[in-house]
Design a protein around this motif. Structure first.
Motif, PDB file in Angstrom:
ATOM      1  N   TYR A 195       0.829  -1.205   0.000  1.00  0.00           N
ATOM      2  CA  TYR A 195       0.000   0.000   0.000  1.00  0.00           C
ATOM      3  C   TYR A 195       0.869   1.264   0.000  1.00  0.00           C
ATOM      4  N   LEU A 196       1.951   1.234   0.765  1.00  0.00           N
ATOM      5  CA  LEU A 196       2.862   2.386   0.765  1.00  0.00           C
ATOM      6  C   LEU A 196       3.421   2.621  -0.636  1.00  0.00           C
ATOM      7  N   ALA A 197       3.768   1.542  -1.325  1.00  0.00           N
ATOM      8  CA  ALA A 197       4.305   1.672  -2.682  1.00  0.00           C
ATOM      9  C   ALA A 197       3.259   2.268  -3.619  1.00  0.00           C
ATOM     10  N   LEU A 198       1.997   1.824  -3.508  1.00  0.00           N
ATOM     11  CA  LEU A 198       0.944   2.338  -4.384  1.00  0.00           C
ATOM     12  C   LEU A 198       0.677   3.822  -4.113  1.00  0.00           C
ATOM     13  N   VAL A 199       0.628   4.193  -2.819  1.00  0.00           N
ATOM     14  CA  VAL A 199       0.414   5.612  -2.489  1.00  0.00           C
ATOM     15  C   VAL A 199       1.569   6.458  -3.030  1.00  0.00           C
ATOM     16  N   GLY A 200       2.791   5.970  -2.845  1.00  0.00           N
ATOM     17  CA  GLY A 200       3.947   6.713  -3.363  1.00  0.00           C
ATOM     18  C   GLY A 200       3.905   6.846  -4.875  1.00  0.00           C
ATOM     19  N   ALA A 201       3.520   5.768  -5.566  1.00  0.00           N
ATOM     20  CA  ALA A 201       3.433   5.828  -7.029  1.00  0.00           C
ATOM     21  C   ALA A 201       2.365   6.828  -7.464  1.00  0.00           C
ATOM     22  N   ALA A 202       1.226   6.842  -6.738  1.00  0.00           N
ATOM     23  CA  ALA A 202       0.154   7.790  -7.074  1.00  0.00           C
ATOM     24  C   ALA A 202       0.641   9.228  -6.908  1.00  0.00           C
ATOM     25  N   VAL A 203       1.402   9.490  -5.853  1.00  0.00           N
ATOM     26  CA  VAL A 203       1.941  10.844  -5.637  1.00  0.00           C
ATOM     27  C   VAL A 203       2.878  11.233  -6.774  1.00  0.00           C
ATOM     28  N   LEU A 204       3.754  10.304  -7.179  1.00  0.00           N
ATOM     29  CA  LEU A 204       4.699  10.617  -8.261  1.00  0.00           C
ATOM     30  C   LEU A 204       3.967  10.837  -9.582  1.00  0.00           C
ATOM     31  N   ILE A 205       2.961  10.023  -9.853  1.00  0.00           N
ATOM     32  CA  ILE A 205       2.200  10.202 -11.102  1.00  0.00           C
ATOM     33  C   ILE A 205       1.486  11.550 -11.094  1.00  0.00           C
ATOM     34  N   LEU A 206       0.929  11.922  -9.939  1.00  0.00           N
ATOM     35  CA  LEU A 206       0.272  13.226  -9.825  1.00  0.00           C
ATOM     36  C   LEU A 206       1.275  14.349 -10.078  1.00  0.00           C
ATOM     37  N   LEU A 207       2.454  14.234  -9.510  1.00  0.00           N
ATOM     38  CA  LEU A 207       3.489  15.248  -9.741  1.00  0.00           C
ATOM     39  C   LEU A 207       3.895  15.296 -11.212  1.00  0.00           C
ATOM     40  N   ALA A 208       3.961  14.117 -11.852  1.00  0.00           N
ATOM     41  CA  ALA A 208       4.309  14.077 -13.274  1.00  0.00           C
ATOM     42  C   ALA A 208       3.248  14.786 -14.119  1.00  0.00           C
ATOM     43  N   LEU A 209       1.960  14.562 -13.782  1.00  0.00           N
ATOM     44  CA  LEU A 209       0.884  15.235 -14.516  1.00  0.00           C
ATOM     45  C   LEU A 209       0.925  16.743 -14.274  1.00  0.00           C
ATOM     46  N   MET A 210       1.220  17.152 -13.053  1.00  0.00           N
ATOM     47  CA  MET A 210       1.348  18.578 -12.752  1.00  0.00           C
ATOM     48  C   MET A 210       2.525  19.178 -13.519  1.00  0.00           C
ATOM     49  N   ASN A 211       3.605  18.400 -13.645  1.00  0.00           N
ATOM     50  CA  ASN A 211       4.758  18.862 -14.426  1.00  0.00           C
ATOM     51  C   ASN A 211       4.378  19.075 -15.885  1.00  0.00           C
ATOM     52  N   GLN A 212       3.604  18.140 -16.425  1.00  0.00           N
ATOM     53  CA  GLN A 212       3.174  18.279 -17.819  1.00  0.00           C
ATOM     54  C   GLN A 212       2.325  19.534 -18.007  1.00  0.00           C
ATOM     55  N   ALA A 213       1.379  19.759 -17.092  1.00  0.00           N
ATOM     56  CA  ALA A 213       0.513  20.930 -17.217  1.00  0.00           C
ATOM     57  C   ALA A 213       1.289  22.231 -17.033  1.00  0.00           C
ATOM     58  N   ALA A 214       2.253  22.216 -16.110  1.00  0.00           N
ATOM     59  CA  ALA A 214       2.986  23.445 -15.812  1.00  0.00           C
ATOM     60  C   ALA A 214       4.001  23.806 -16.882  1.00  0.00           C
ATOM     61  N   THR A 215       4.531  22.811 -17.579  1.00  0.00           N
ATOM     62  CA  THR A 215       5.602  23.089 -18.543  1.00  0.00           C
ATOM     63  C   THR A 215       5.122  23.155 -19.991  1.00  0.00           C
ATOM     64  N   ARG A 216       3.888  22.756 -20.277  1.00  0.00           N
ATOM     65  CA  ARG A 216       3.429  22.725 -21.669  1.00  0.00           C
ATOM     66  C   ARG A 216       3.535  24.102 -22.315  1.00  0.00           C
ATOM     67  N   ARG A 217       2.908  25.096 -21.681  1.00  0.00           N
ATOM     68  CA  ARG A 217       2.916  26.425 -22.262  1.00  0.00           C
ATOM     69  C   ARG A 217       4.330  27.034 -22.308  1.00  0.00           C
ATOM     70  N   PRO A 218       5.107  26.987 -21.216  1.00  0.00           N
ATOM     71  CA  PRO A 218       6.467  27.532 -21.290  1.00  0.00           C
ATOM     72  C   PRO A 218       7.326  26.872 -22.370  1.00  0.00           C
ATOM     73  N   LEU A 219       7.177  25.562 -22.560  1.00  0.00           N
ATOM     74  CA  LEU A 219       7.959  24.881 -23.581  1.00  0.00           C
ATOM     75  C   LEU A 219       7.542  25.338 -24.982  1.00  0.00           C
ATOM     76  N   GLU A 220       6.249  25.528 -25.210  1.00  0.00           N
ATOM     77  CA  GLU A 220       5.785  26.018 -26.515  1.00  0.00           C
ATOM     78  C   GLU A 220       6.308  27.424 -26.778  1.00  0.00           C
ATOM     79  N   VAL A 221       6.212  28.292 -25.768  1.00  0.00           N
ATOM     80  CA  VAL A 221       6.708  29.663 -25.920  1.00  0.00           C
ATOM     81  C   VAL A 221       8.210  29.658 -26.181  1.00  0.00           C
ATOM     82  N   ALA A 222       8.930  28.802 -25.460  1.00  0.00           N
ATOM     83  CA  ALA A 222      10.379  28.732 -25.651  1.00  0.00           C
ATOM     84  C   ALA A 222      10.729  28.284 -27.068  1.00  0.00           C
TER      85      ALA A 222
END
Length: 578
Positions: free
Chosen positions: A163-190
């Protein structure tokens, strides 16, 4: 709707090109399965060392396990190397498959006024897709589907650890999705800012002589530096956004491994699992979460590849692959225009309207008119550089689009207003960059353009290297080389746009001699002219006014009619116009 259809058609073509490597991708998937199974070697080794070797104090068992582990790790290294090589082949095959297609589409997009932005970045986009296909991030994507295997192993040790592994994986996946949303526009502008800066720098380099001579260096630098600063700021913003999430994800992953050890130690103290299982569980968790960290770390490469994939789809969908044309016999040179209307690429207003006339082999037509009358537009349309929005241009009865573009280019010689030479030798420039130039044809074309003696006086003659800027050559010398290039291969139609704009009197005399020679061998010649000397050898004149035909016929008749109508074009003592 048209844009969506173009995108769908382009995506289908890209998928078809990728599908040619389906066998290699299947092999990569199989090797990934084997590599991920072999990743269990480390946890199983630690489990047996802690729970069996240390308990039995058997050196023989330790040696046997160590030899087996070394062999399995060797196998894993070989398989990992092989799948990396295979992905390299996939990327190379994809790029090689589309190199010519993207190159051709980029050239044709301008004349079709389609996907112009994507056309300028087409080849760069193809390289970006190739880099994404061979990046570690894509290999990590092949590893992600096997993460459940490692989570299942952790659950076998103890449900709490699972269960600890699954919770940790969910947190990392959430962070990865947040990274995608946060960097999409800056990367396009760049990416867009970098393109604008590169375009500005390229233009400044091409016009370096003009900038230097007019004292524009500071102003040009300020403009380029402003574009460069925007690109740099955009790149830093995108890097900061992505770097923040990368650092957080790395810290979370390391914390989770420590938390797994702490939870395992607690369970060992309670007697619910062994020390070997505690160590093995921590290793399995690290392996399960490693692909997420790699993907986030390489997200800029994947995002650029995804954007490039979409750009390529738009370009290829907007500029369909040219169908293979039936080879037609070499034309004699009879040129006909039927109600031709031309709208320049990217514009909405026609600069040539409903123009019709006919030129027979051996005739020379002078095209006259004020600046902006449509002379250069007509030249580009006849050469096939710009396609008519309405009407037809025919060569020996066949519409120009019935000829393969490269074949048509051999039948039509073209001297544009502004002659550009390519990096290479003078011989290569005259031979139109042919990989195997015909030396005799090169010299013959130079002689017809009265450039032979001039070329021989250069340090290395025809093998003298020149650049796009022209280097040591004068404007008149560049124009003569451009005329020789237009005459190379004995074209049946020759279009000369302001051919004597940089020529002296001797050059103008040589030009008229070349026109007489072209007429004598049966070529049709069209001369877009402002200067009287350029139409001295013309049999017919076409008068354009505001993009429309105002008069066409024998030279003397058109000039007489022009004077009668009090237009700003009048006969001169030389038989030309002013």
């Amino acid at each position: 709707m048209a844009a969506e259809e173009h995108l769908a058609r382009g995506l289908a073509e890209l998928r078809a090109a990728r599908a040619e490597s389906r066998g290699l991708l299947v092999a990569v998937a199989v090797f990934s399965l084997a590599v991920n199974l072999l990743m269990l070697t480390g946890p199983l080794y630690m489990l047996n060392v802690y729970d069996r070797v240390l308990g039995s104090r058997s050196v023989e068992t330790l040696i046997a396990l160590s030899v087996l582990v070394a062999f399995l790790y060797g196998c894993m290294a070989v398989l990992d190397f092989v799948r990396g090589r295979l992905m390299g082949r996939v990327g190379a095959r994809f790029q090689s498959r589309l190199d010519r297609r993207v190159f051709s589409a980029s050239l044709r997009a301008g004349s079709l006024a389609r996907a112009e932005r994507e056309a300028q970045t087409g080849l760069r986009d193809l390289e970006s897709v190739q880099r994404a296909l061979t990046s570690p991030a894509l290999m990590a994507l092949f590893d992600v589907p096997f993460a459940p295997l490692f989570f299942a192993g952790i659950f076998l040790f103890h449900p709490w650890m699972g269960y600890l592994a699954l919770v940790g994986a969910a947190v990392l996946i959430l962070l990865a999705l947040m990274n995608q949303a946060a960097t999409r526009r800056p990367l396009e502008v760049a990416a867009h800012s970098a393109f604008a800066a590169d375009a500005a720098g390229s233009q400044i380099r091409q016009e370096g002589e003009t900038i230097q001579s007019l004292g524009m260096r500071e102003a040009a630098f300020a403009r380029w530096n402003e574009a460069r600063a925007r690109a740099l700021a955009s790149a830093i913003g995108a890097q900061d956004a992505g770097g923040t999430y990368s650092a957080v994800i790395r810290a979370v992953r390391l914390f989770l491994q420590s938390a797994m050890l702490g939870l395992g130690a607690f369970l060992v103290l309670r007697g619910e699992m062994t020390a070997g299982a505690m160590i093995a569980g921590s290793i399995l968790l690290g392996r399960a979460l490693a692909p997420v960290e790699v993907i986030v770390g390489q997200w800029a490469v994947l995002a650029r590849g995804r954007e490039a994939w979409t750009n390529l789809a738009r370009l290829l969908g907007a500029v369909p692959e040219e169908m293979r044309r039936t080879a037609l016999p070499r034309p004699r040179g009879r040129l006909e225009l039927e109600q031709v209307t031309v709208v320049p690429p990217g514009e909405t207003q026609a600069t040539l309207r409903m123009v019709s006339f006919r030129v027979e082999p051996g005739q020379a037509v002078g095209v006259i008119g004020l600046s902006g009358a449509g002379k250069s537009t007509l030249a580009r349309a006849i050469t096939g550089a710009w396609r008519p929005a309405a009407g037809k241009i025919r060569l020996d009865g066949a519409a120009l689009d019935q000829y393969d573009p490269d074949v048509l280019g051999r039948y039509i010689g073209y001297l544009p207003q502004r002659v550009t030479l390519f990096d290479g030798t003078i011989k290569e420039n005259i031979a139109r960059l042919s990989p195997e130039p015909d030396d005799a044809a090169v010299v013959r074309a130079a002689q017809q353009a009265a450039a032979h003696e001039m070329i021989l006086r250069l340090p290395e003659g025809y093998d003298t290297r020149v650049s796009a800027a022209g280097g040591r050559l004068s404007g008149g010398q560049i124009q003569r080389i451009g005329l020789a290039r237009a005459l190379y291969g004995d074209p049946v139609v020759v279009v000369l746009d302001e051919p004597n704009s940089n020529l002296d009197n001797d050059g103008s005399v040589a030009l008229n001699a070349a026109i007489r020679a072209l007429k004598a061998r049966g070529a049709a010649v069209l001369i877009m002219a402002h200067r009287p000397a350029a139409i001295a050898e013309c049999d017919l004149l076409l008068l354009l006014e505001n993009g429309a035909r105002r008069a066409f016929g024998p030279k003397e008749d058109v000039l007489r009619e022009t004077v009668a109508n009090h237009r700003q074009i009048a006969p001169t003592p030389a038989g030309g116009v002013t």
